[in-house]
Design an enzyme around this catalytic site. Structure first.
Site, mmCIF file in Angstrom:
data_model
loop_
_atom_site.group_PDB
_atom_site.id
_atom_site.type_symbol
_atom_site.label_atom_id
_atom_site.label_comp_id
_atom_site.label_asym_id
_atom_site.label_seq_id
_atom_site.Cartn_x
_atom_site.Cartn_y
_atom_site.Cartn_z
ATOM 1 N N ASP A 1 -3.615 2.045 -5.280
ATOM 2 C CA ASP A 1 -2.306 1.880 -4.733
ATOM 3 C C ASP A 1 -2.049 1.040 -3.863
ATOM 4 O OD1 ASP A 1 -3.970 2.713 -2.318
ATOM 5 O OD2 ASP A 1 -2.119 3.899 -1.183
ATOM 6 N N GLU A 2 -2.792 -0.116 -3.960
ATOM 7 C CA GLU A 2 -2.951 -1.259 -3.051
ATOM 8 C C GLU A 2 -3.207 -2.415 -3.773
ATOM 9 O OE1 GLU A 2 -5.973 -2.594 0.245
ATOM 10 O OE2 GLU A 2 -6.121 -0.653 -0.733
ATOM 11 N N ASP B 1 0.891 -1.088 -0.100
ATOM 12 C CA ASP B 1 0.219 -0.087 -0.065
ATOM 13 C C ASP B 1 0.726 1.214 -0.164
ATOM 14 O OD1 ASP B 1 -3.284 0.630 1.164
ATOM 15 O OD2 ASP B 1 -1.584 2.369 1.041
HETATM 16 P P1 TTP Z 1 -5.133 4.709 1.121
HETATM 17 O O1 TTP Z 1 -4.075 3.935 1.025
HETATM 18 O O2 TTP Z 1 -6.364 4.589 2.205
HETATM 19 O O3 TTP Z 1 -4.422 6.330 1.799
HETATM 20 P P2 TTP Z 1 -3.293 7.032 1.555
HETATM 21 O O4 TTP Z 1 -2.542 6.105 0.538
HETATM 22 O O5 TTP Z 1 -3.389 8.285 1.139
HETATM 23 O O6 TTP Z 1 -2.212 6.803 2.894
HETATM 24 P P3 TTP Z 1 -1.791 5.601 3.703
HETATM 25 O O7 TTP Z 1 -1.943 4.535 2.917
HETATM 26 O O8 TTP Z 1 -0.375 5.952 3.783
HETATM 27 O O9 TTP Z 1 -2.522 5.638 4.969
HETATM 28 O O10 TTP Z 1 -5.946 5.432 -0.041
HETATM 29 C C1 TTP Z 1 -5.105 5.685 -1.266
HETATM 30 C C2 TTP Z 1 -5.574 6.791 -2.134
HETATM 31 O O11 TTP Z 1 -7.209 6.678 -2.174
HETATM 32 C C3 TTP Z 1 -5.457 8.140 -1.460
HETATM 33 O O12 TTP Z 1 -4.139 8.720 -1.587
HETATM 34 C C4 TTP Z 1 -6.544 9.059 -1.798
HETATM 35 C C5 TTP Z 1 -7.684 8.055 -2.241
HETATM 36 N N1 TTP Z 1 -8.800 7.848 -1.226
HETATM 37 C C6 TTP Z 1 -9.975 8.708 -1.305
HETATM 38 O O13 TTP Z 1 -10.143 9.491 -2.214
HETATM 39 N N2 TTP Z 1 -10.768 8.801 -0.248
HETATM 40 C C7 TTP Z 1 -10.755 7.913 0.883
HETATM 41 O O14 TTP Z 1 -11.703 8.196 1.736
HETATM 42 C C8 TTP Z 1 -9.435 7.302 1.089
HETATM 43 C C9 TTP Z 1 -9.378 6.577 2.121
HETATM 44 C C10 TTP Z 1 -8.491 7.137 0.043
HETATM 45 MG MG MG Z 2 -2.138 4.135 0.730
#
Ligand code: TTP
Ligand code: MG
Length: 401
Positions: A107-108, A12
């Site tokens: 992103d995952e 992730d």
């Molecule tokens: P995440 O992997 O949940 O968050 P992140 O990568 O920003 O942070 P981290 O993993 O380090 O905690 O989500 C990936 C992307 O998805 C995030 O950059 C933006 C988008 N996203 C949204 O648009 N709305 C949301 O509610 C969430 C959780 C994520």
């Molecule tokens: Mg993330």
């Protein structure tokens, strides 16, 4: 093979959208960066850089609240095209190590690297190699979780964020996982957690050691699954191609709208957008639905199933308009409206039933028009050409024209 011998990686990206923006503009590095909608349009935070998180800003928070918590933050809009491009590069790196890549979001992803170990070294080495490539080639950081099933791998990737690497081996389940709060279990949302906590079940370990029959009695089949997972049993495979089950677009209005012709104009744009996505993804759908949310957050969804699969605008918008006219009373204020196409199939899996009695030439012309428009937009970007809608408005007597 023993289920505990699988090597599953969950990766992730850290603060994904914000990290991409910080990478592309060095002035943003080390600063609180917040990506999301605008305050005026009642937007929410998509993500915040780790610097911004220290102010309490997080995903899904209303933008207005983020501004209150972090007035000196740098606020940027979402640039999906850019994040999609970076996502493809990330997925490309994963595919160098295994074809068994299941993308969960931009992103995952889960990777099954069990078989890859013969070629690329141990699972740890593969995990670190992937982190290294993401760093040197894309100038971004990722957090890697390694374990023997999906549940534990996902839990692990979150344990050492950002820029993390965390492994949970079979013999470490009790030490590393059982002390965690029961809310960290998949499928344990607010209500289930409250129920469990009310019974004194606070940790994953306590859940694992409960009587399975009792859990089933309280939570149904889901209770049994949770009991197994808490005991390290999760046999779900990594599934490389995940079929999207629906394509939808919705929009929340800055102010409630109660005029049918305005709502239909918005539905027109949303339907056009959905059909465009279907076509660029090589998909067609059969079920068309609309969603209407009222100011009190009550929502209705109404659907209709067509006779054949389509990705063309006209039949989709026809259905949307019929649904709207059958289910919406002009004048009622609306907060959000959306269009979804579901029951999807890959284009090349659909066997066309020739229409023996109908006029197919119109359908062919529509398909041709859609194809040409997509091509022009792909070449020149965005919305170079789009459909014109007959303009409606009100004359000076307030009558619709
Ligand atoms: P995440 O992997 O949940 O968050 P992140 O990568 O920003 O942070 P981290 O993993 O380090 O905690 O989500 C990936 C992307 O998805 C995030 O950059 C933006 C988008 N996203 C949204 O648009 N709305 C949301 O509610 C969430 C959780 C994520
Ligand atoms: Mg993330």
């Amino acid at each position: 093979m023993d289920a505990k011998q699988r090597a599953i990686i969950h990766i992730d990206m850290d603060a994904f959208y914000a990290a991409v923006e910080q990478r592309d503009n060095p002035e943003l590095q080390g600063k609180p960066v917040i990506i999301g909608g605008s305050v005026e349009s009642r937007g929410v935070v998509s993500t915040a850089s780790y610097e911004a998180r220290t102010y309490g800003v997080h995903s899904a928070m209303p933008m207005a609240e983020a501004h209150r918590l972090c007035p000196n933050g740098i606020y940027l809009p979402v640039d999906m095209q850019k994040y999609r491009r970076v996502s493809q590069q990330i997925m490309g790196i994963f595919h160098r190590f295994t074809p068994e890549v299941e993308a969960i979001s931009l992103d995952e992803a889960f990777l099954d690297v069990t078989a890859s170990q013969r070629l690329f070294g141990t699972a740890e080495e593969i995990g670190y190699a992937i982190k290294g490539l993401i760093k040197t080639e894309l100038h971004l950081t990722a957090s890697v979780g390694l374990s023997y099933n999906k549940f534990l791998a996902k839990l692990a990737s979150d344990m050492d964020k950002p820029d993390g690497f965390y492994k949970i081996a079979p013999e470490e389940l009790e030490a590393k996982v059982w002390p965690l709060p029961v809310r960290r279990m998949m499928g344990v949302g607010g209500k289930t957690a409250q129920l469990l906590e009310g019974m004194g079940v606070r940790t994953i370990g306590q859940l694992a050691n409960m009587n399975a029959g009792l859990l089933e009695h309280i939570l149904g089949k889901q209770g049994l699954v949770m009991h197994e997972v808490a005991n390290g049993m999760d046999n779900r495979p990594v599934e490389p191609v995940r079929e999207s089950k629906s394509v939808g677009r919705e929009t929340t209005f800055p102010q409630d709208i109660g005029e049918q012709y305005v709502l239909e104009t918005i539905l027109f744009t949303l339907a056009d957008d959905v059909c465009h996505t279907l076509r660029t993804s090589g998909l067609k759908g059969k079920t068309i639905s609309i969603k209407i949310r009222y100011p009190d957050f009550r929502s209705i969804t109404r659907a209709v199933t067509l006779d054949s699969y389509t990705a063309s605008f006209e039949p989709v918008f026809d259905a949307v308009q019929r649904l709207m006219r059958d289910n919406y009373q002009d004048g009622t204020p609306v907060r959000l409206i959306g269009v979804t196409v579901s029951s999807l199939k890959k284009d090349d899996e659909i066997i066309e039933q020739p229409d023996l009695f109908g006029d197919d030439s119109r359908k062919v012309r529509q398909q041709e028009l859609n194809r040409v428009m997509d091509k022009i937009n792909a070449r020149y970007g965005g919305d170079t050409v789009h459909r014109a809608r007959k303009l409606t408005g009100r004359d000076k007597n307030g009558e619709l024209f």
